[in-house]
Write a protein that holds these residues in place. Structure first.
Motif, PDB file in Angstrom:
ATOM      1  N   GLU A 108      -5.617  36.924  21.435  1.00 33.31           N
ATOM      2  CA  GLU A 108      -6.272  37.785  20.616  1.00 33.31           C
ATOM      3  C   GLU A 108      -6.302  39.057  20.858  1.00 33.31           C
ATOM      4  O   GLU A 108      -6.426  39.547  22.037  1.00 33.31           O
ATOM      5  CB  GLU A 108      -7.829  37.353  20.094  1.00 33.31           C
ATOM      6  CG  GLU A 108      -8.510  38.191  19.035  1.00 33.31           C
ATOM      7  CD  GLU A 108      -9.837  37.969  18.820  1.00 33.31           C
ATOM      8  OE1 GLU A 108     -10.525  38.276  17.744  1.00 33.31           O
ATOM      9  OE2 GLU A 108     -10.560  37.222  20.012  1.00 33.31           O
ATOM     10  N   VAL A 109      -5.714  40.068  19.987  1.00 34.92           N
ATOM     11  CA  VAL A 109      -5.624  41.456  20.037  1.00 34.92           C
ATOM     12  C   VAL A 109      -6.229  42.238  19.027  1.00 34.92           C
ATOM     13  O   VAL A 109      -6.543  41.749  17.976  1.00 34.92           O
ATOM     14  CB  VAL A 109      -3.873  41.710  20.118  1.00 34.92           C
ATOM     15  CG1 VAL A 109      -3.336  41.062  21.309  1.00 34.92           C
ATOM     16  CG2 VAL A 109      -3.397  41.309  18.804  1.00 34.92           C
ATOM     17  N   ASP A 110      -6.398  43.406  19.384  1.00 36.34           N
ATOM     18  CA  ASP A 110      -6.830  44.411  18.447  1.00 36.34           C
ATOM     19  C   ASP A 110      -5.928  45.540  18.136  1.00 36.34           C
ATOM     20  O   ASP A 110      -5.043  45.948  19.071  1.00 36.34           O
ATOM     21  CB  ASP A 110      -7.973  45.126  18.864  1.00 36.34           C
ATOM     22  CG  ASP A 110      -8.582  46.262  17.952  1.00 36.34           C
ATOM     23  OD1 ASP A 110      -8.068  47.099  17.596  1.00 36.34           O
ATOM     24  OD2 ASP A 110      -9.708  45.845  17.408  1.00 36.34           O
ATOM     25  N   ILE A 111      -5.396  45.511  16.627  1.00 31.25           N
ATOM     26  CA  ILE A 111      -4.326  46.520  16.793  1.00 31.25           C
ATOM     27  C   ILE A 111      -4.839  47.470  15.441  1.00 31.25           C
ATOM     28  O   ILE A 111      -5.040  47.270  14.276  1.00 31.25           O
ATOM     29  CB  ILE A 111      -3.243  45.732  15.720  1.00 31.25           C
ATOM     30  CG1 ILE A 111      -2.641  44.424  16.632  1.00 31.25           C
ATOM     31  CG2 ILE A 111      -1.891  46.516  15.480  1.00 31.25           C
ATOM     32  CD1 ILE A 111      -1.700  43.573  15.942  1.00 31.25           C
ATOM     33  N   GLY A 112      -5.222  48.758  16.161  1.00 37.07           N
ATOM     34  CA  GLY A 112      -5.758  49.725  15.286  1.00 37.07           C
ATOM     35  C   GLY A 112      -7.039  49.332  14.456  1.00 37.07           C
ATOM     36  O   GLY A 112      -7.128  49.952  13.328  1.00 37.07           O
ATOM     37  N   GLY A 113      -7.847  48.679  15.081  1.00 36.17           N
ATOM     38  CA  GLY A 113      -8.924  48.334  14.470  1.00 36.17           C
ATOM     39  C   GLY A 113      -8.998  47.018  13.758  1.00 36.17           C
ATOM     40  O   GLY A 113     -10.104  46.177  13.142  1.00 36.17           O
ATOM     41  N   ASP A 114      -7.786  46.213  13.505  1.00 36.39           N
ATOM     42  CA  ASP A 114      -7.773  44.906  12.939  1.00 36.39           C
ATOM     43  C   ASP A 114      -7.519  43.975  13.859  1.00 36.39           C
ATOM     44  O   ASP A 114      -6.458  44.154  14.803  1.00 36.39           O
ATOM     45  CB  ASP A 114      -6.701  45.058  11.782  1.00 36.39           C
ATOM     46  CG  ASP A 114      -6.632  43.824  11.117  1.00 36.39           C
ATOM     47  OD1 ASP A 114      -7.351  43.620  10.007  1.00 36.39           O
ATOM     48  OD2 ASP A 114      -5.695  42.982  10.895  1.00 36.39           O
ATOM     49  N   ARG A 115      -8.094  42.825  13.938  1.00 39.06           N
ATOM     50  CA  ARG A 115      -7.798  41.756  14.959  1.00 39.06           C
ATOM     51  C   ARG A 115      -6.459  40.905  14.312  1.00 39.06           C
ATOM     52  O   ARG A 115      -6.241  40.707  13.382  1.00 39.06           O
ATOM     53  CB  ARG A 115      -9.080  40.916  15.044  1.00 39.06           C
ATOM     54  CG  ARG A 115      -9.971  41.372  15.628  1.00 39.06           C
ATOM     55  CD  ARG A 115      -9.938  41.957  17.159  1.00 39.06           C
ATOM     56  NE  ARG A 115     -11.132  42.728  17.758  1.00 39.06           N
ATOM     57  CZ  ARG A 115     -11.957  42.178  18.490  1.00 39.06           C
ATOM     58  NH1 ARG A 115     -12.105  40.962  18.597  1.00 39.06           N
ATOM     59  NH2 ARG A 115     -12.927  43.016  19.118  1.00 39.06           N
ATOM     60  N   ALA A 116      -5.899  40.254  15.287  1.00 35.25           N
ATOM     61  CA  ALA A 116      -4.734  39.395  15.132  1.00 35.25           C
ATOM     62  C   ALA A 116      -4.777  38.566  16.212  1.00 35.25           C
ATOM     63  O   ALA A 116      -5.303  38.529  17.544  1.00 35.25           O
ATOM     64  CB  ALA A 116      -3.558  40.321  15.053  1.00 35.25           C
ATOM     65  N   ARG A 117      -4.455  37.227  15.960  1.00 31.27           N
ATOM     66  CA  ARG A 117      -4.213  36.042  16.960  1.00 31.27           C
ATOM     67  C   ARG A 117      -2.776  35.765  16.828  1.00 31.27           C
ATOM     68  O   ARG A 117      -2.087  35.471  16.002  1.00 31.27           O
ATOM     69  CB  ARG A 117      -4.956  34.947  16.494  1.00 31.27           C
ATOM     70  CG  ARG A 117      -5.015  34.010  17.596  1.00 31.27           C
ATOM     71  CD  ARG A 117      -6.159  32.889  17.217  1.00 31.27           C
ATOM     72  NE  ARG A 117      -7.520  33.442  17.308  1.00 31.27           N
ATOM     73  CZ  ARG A 117      -8.132  33.521  18.657  1.00 31.27           C
ATOM     74  NH1 ARG A 117      -7.357  33.427  19.868  1.00 31.27           N
ATOM     75  NH2 ARG A 117      -9.370  34.165  18.802  1.00 31.27           N
ATOM     76  N   ASN A 167      -8.509  34.064  12.968  1.00 31.64           N
ATOM     77  CA  ASN A 167      -8.803  32.929  13.316  1.00 31.64           C
ATOM     78  C   ASN A 167      -8.515  31.669  12.788  1.00 31.64           C
ATOM     79  O   ASN A 167      -8.625  30.475  13.376  1.00 31.64           O
ATOM     80  CB  ASN A 167     -10.179  32.961  13.853  1.00 31.64           C
ATOM     81  CG  ASN A 167     -10.572  33.715  15.087  1.00 31.64           C
ATOM     82  OD1 ASN A 167      -9.980  34.200  15.908  1.00 31.64           O
ATOM     83  ND2 ASN A 167     -11.750  34.520  14.739  1.00 31.64           N
ATOM     84  N   ALA A 168      -7.832  31.695  11.668  1.00 39.59           N
ATOM     85  CA  ALA A 168      -7.286  30.650  10.693  1.00 39.59           C
ATOM     86  C   ALA A 168      -6.341  30.040  11.618  1.00 39.59           C
ATOM     87  O   ALA A 168      -6.021  28.838  11.674  1.00 39.59           O
ATOM     88  CB  ALA A 168      -6.783  30.937   9.626  1.00 39.59           C
ATOM     89  N   LEU A 169      -5.787  30.814  12.636  1.00 42.55           N
ATOM     90  CA  LEU A 169      -4.666  30.203  13.907  1.00 42.55           C
ATOM     91  C   LEU A 169      -5.061  29.298  14.696  1.00 42.55           C
ATOM     92  O   LEU A 169      -4.542  28.694  15.433  1.00 42.55           O
ATOM     93  CB  LEU A 169      -3.949  31.251  14.318  1.00 42.55           C
ATOM     94  CG  LEU A 169      -2.392  31.206  14.913  1.00 42.55           C
ATOM     95  CD1 LEU A 169      -1.459  30.493  13.740  1.00 42.55           C
ATOM     96  CD2 LEU A 169      -1.866  32.356  15.427  1.00 42.55           C
ATOM     97  N   ASN A 170      -6.601  29.356  14.692  1.00 41.97           N
ATOM     98  CA  ASN A 170      -7.187  28.486  15.612  1.00 41.97           C
ATOM     99  C   ASN A 170      -7.873  27.138  14.800  1.00 41.97           C
ATOM    100  O   ASN A 170      -8.462  26.272  15.212  1.00 41.97           O
ATOM    101  CB  ASN A 170      -8.466  28.936  16.330  1.00 41.97           C
ATOM    102  CG  ASN A 170      -7.765  29.694  17.620  1.00 41.97           C
ATOM    103  OD1 ASN A 170      -6.807  29.313  18.004  1.00 41.97           O
ATOM    104  ND2 ASN A 170      -8.727  30.520  18.232  1.00 41.97           N
ATOM    105  N   GLY A 171      -7.690  27.418  13.380  1.00 43.14           N
ATOM    106  CA  GLY A 171      -8.340  26.355  12.448  1.00 43.14           C
ATOM    107  C   GLY A 171      -7.160  25.630  11.756  1.00 43.14           C
ATOM    108  O   GLY A 171      -6.327  24.897  12.351  1.00 43.14           O
TER     109      GLY A 171
END
Length: 292
Positions: A58-67, A96-100
């Motif tokens: 999980e990363v933060d890209i300019g305030g938006d999270r991405a997995r 987090n849909a990428l974990n679901g």
């Protein structure tokens, strides 16, 4: 052998899905360097089907999270070209849909030595400036770390809006195709469809119909779709999808772009607005076709 993911079809040893994953054999790798903005990491995860090792990050890209699911056969700052599959989540979901619901197809992507990524895009923001900026920023981020030369788009439900807009407006380069399941295409249609969705879409655009119209994927002319590749999965008339009506969305997109597209495909199912299980492996097969 370089790690080209989707870029090259196998020339020997036909794989189940018609192409083989390229790269070094899996082994437990030394701890990889942290990614910029890294929030968390689960290392040495094995995919369910192919038993390939990857890191779930999980990363933060300019305030938006991405997995991201990063195969351990792919290294940062390598000149070897790789592919990426962008997953666009449904309403009220997140990266987090990428974990679901996207975990299994995400791991199928890893099995092809290809990166899987799902951005939050501000949540359910359709194609407003928050969502489109997040998409552009995510590409800048990913392309600074890896030599991505093939992008594939996979969208579900309301996530189809950003998937369609990203492709039609070329918010990222190297797009090889869009695979959309029960996906939204016409934001203005959704805004007028019922009271619940009018409020949801309205909130994303400050209840300004002019803004909804300005970034509605359905307003993009056919010309930018020239040589595009799109496959939509929609429910048949006997099992209606009353959440995202196919005739106004996925089928409308296909009808518009078919005269200019390189490939348009429609597949029907019987589950209304639910995603059929066969979509996951069919997605991989379709992306393999578009890799050539």
């Amino acid at each position: 052998m370089d790690r080209r993911g989707f870029l090259t079809l196998s020339t020997a040893g036909a794989a189940t899905l018609g192409f083989s994953a390229l790269g070094a054999p899996d082994a437990f790798a030394a701890t990889a360097p942290k990614l910029p903005g890294e929030v968390s990491r689960l290392s040495n995860v094995l995919t369910q089907k192919g038993r390939k090792l990857y890191d779930n990050i999980e990363v933060d890209i300019g305030g938006d999270r991405a997995r991201l699911f990063i195969p351990q056969t792919i290294s940062m700052n390598s000149a070897s070209a790789v592919g990426a599959v962008w997953f666009y989540h449904a309403a009220s979901s997140s990266h987090n849909a990428l974990n679901g619901g996207y975990k299994y197809p995400g791991e199928l992507v890893v099995d092809q030595n290809t990166i899987a990524i799902c951005i939050n895009a501000g949540g359910t923001q359709y194609t407003n400036s928050i969502a489109t900026t997040a998409q552009k920023n995510a590409w800048t981020y990913l392309s600074a770390l890896y030599t991505v030369r093939r992008n594939f788009l996979r969208a579900t439900s309301f996530g189809g809006s950003l998937g369609c807009y990203t492709y039609g407006k070329k918010l990222i380069p190297y797009i090889r195709g869009l695979y959309m399941v029960n996906g939204l295409y016409d934001n203005e249609w959704l805004y007028a469809y019922d009271t619940k969705n009018q409020a949801r879409v309205g909130d994303a655009y400050g209840n300004d119909p002019t803004l909804i119209k300005a970034t509605n994927p359905a307003r993009i002319s056919a010309t930018p779709w020239t040589n595009s590749r799109v496959k939509v999965l929609v429910s048949d008339d006997a099992h209606p999808d009353n959440v995202v009506v196919p005739s106004r969305n996925g089928l409308a997109l296909i009808n518009k772009i078919k005269p200019v597209a390189a490939d348009t495909q429609v597949m029907y199912h019987t589950l209304g607005h639910e995603t059929p299980g066969f979509a996951h492996t069919d997605m991989i097969k379709t992306f393999a076709q578009w890799s050539v």
